[in-house]
Design an enzyme around this catalytic site. Sequence first.
Site, short mmCIF file in Angstrom:
data_model
loop_
_atom_site.label_atom_id
_atom_site.label_comp_id
_atom_site.label_asym_id
_atom_site.label_seq_id
_atom_site.Cartn_x
_atom_site.Cartn_y
_atom_site.Cartn_z
N GLU A 32 9.11 -29.34 12.11
CA GLU A 32 9.28 -27.94 11.69
C GLU A 32 8.81 -27.73 10.25
O GLU A 32 8.21 -26.69 9.93
CB GLU A 32 10.75 -27.53 11.87
CG GLU A 32 11.13 -27.41 13.34
CD GLU A 32 12.62 -27.55 13.63
OE1 GLU A 32 13.02 -27.23 14.77
OE2 GLU A 32 13.39 -27.98 12.74
N ASP A 79 22.41 -28.28 14.99
CA ASP A 79 23.39 -27.22 14.74
C ASP A 79 24.58 -27.78 13.96
O ASP A 79 25.07 -27.18 13.00
CB ASP A 79 23.91 -26.64 16.06
CG ASP A 79 22.78 -26.29 17.01
OD1 ASP A 79 22.43 -25.11 17.07
OD2 ASP A 79 22.26 -27.19 17.68
N ASN A 129 13.49 -30.15 10.81
CA ASN A 129 13.11 -31.55 11.01
C ASN A 129 11.67 -31.71 10.50
O ASN A 129 11.06 -30.74 10.04
CB ASN A 129 13.28 -31.97 12.48
CG ASN A 129 12.47 -31.11 13.44
OD1 ASN A 129 11.38 -30.64 13.12
ND2 ASN A 129 13.00 -30.88 14.63
N GLN A 130 11.13 -32.92 10.57
CA GLN A 130 9.79 -33.15 10.03
C GLN A 130 8.75 -32.24 10.68
O GLN A 130 7.93 -31.63 9.99
CB GLN A 130 9.38 -34.62 10.22
CG GLN A 130 7.97 -34.91 9.70
CD GLN A 130 7.55 -36.35 9.90
OE1 GLN A 130 8.37 -37.26 9.90
NE2 GLN A 130 6.25 -36.58 10.06
#
Length: 285
Positions: free
Chosen positions: A126, A208, A123-124
């Site tokens: 991470e 996931d 995601n952003q």
Amino acid sequence: LQVLGFEVDTVNSVQFSNHTGYSHWKGQVLNSDELHELYDGLKLNKVNQYDYVLTGYTRDSSFLAMVVDIVQELKQQNSNLVYVCDPVMGDKWNGEGSMYVPKDLLPVYRDKVVPVADIITPNQFEAELLTGRKIHTEKEALEVMDMLHAMGPETVVITSSDLQASLGNDYLIALGSHRKTKADGTRVTQRIRVESPKMDAVFVGTGDLFAAMLLAWTHKHPNNLKVACEKTVSAMQHVLQRTIKSAKAQAGEGNKPNSAQLELRMVQSKKDIENPEIIVRATVL
């Protein structure tokens, strides 16, 4: 993945009573020795022949380092093996980012895991952690994806961001980038943006599901990230819409659904996972 026709050998990095979105959970975390023992069993029977490896949530840095060793060994056997890594580390809530795994996982992801991965789905938050760069604009997001490409992966998908969507505040932006090196050595990069409707609920397991479906659809459409992402995000929308509808019905008028009611309606969405009606379109950048 099994619904989409893949033979899957599952190794549970954790065995918990339930996901950690609940107030309580009990269970075990697999350590690197236990992972190695399981892999050893596969190797002794010579059934360690794989086309893909997919990893997600883990809490232990030595486990993660062992994953890298195994992936490298599998790639020596099959140079076409594709490693899909969801670098699960944290997320943003109300604009503030925080990690929900131990902080010592970050350098292992950054220095060891990402360099051997072929597809990553951060995601952003991470993506910012992995590159050390903040994202405020789409241009900066594309630059961060280029930095991630330079670390190793051919395909980078930022699964969610807090960038302003052209369709308005009720939409969430995901960005994808696929870099291919042609036979003559030239590089071609395909970039896409996907805007999908936001849901007013906190789901657990969406990352996931996203990573698994992206693996499947990039397998079926290897040179078309646009179609792979449209199918992935559309299927996500079908699953989440079904989940929220069901959760609200269970919670009753005016009540907020709880964690149990918001469990993803995976089984009920089998047809949508197998053959998603495209309800979200991607824009080629």
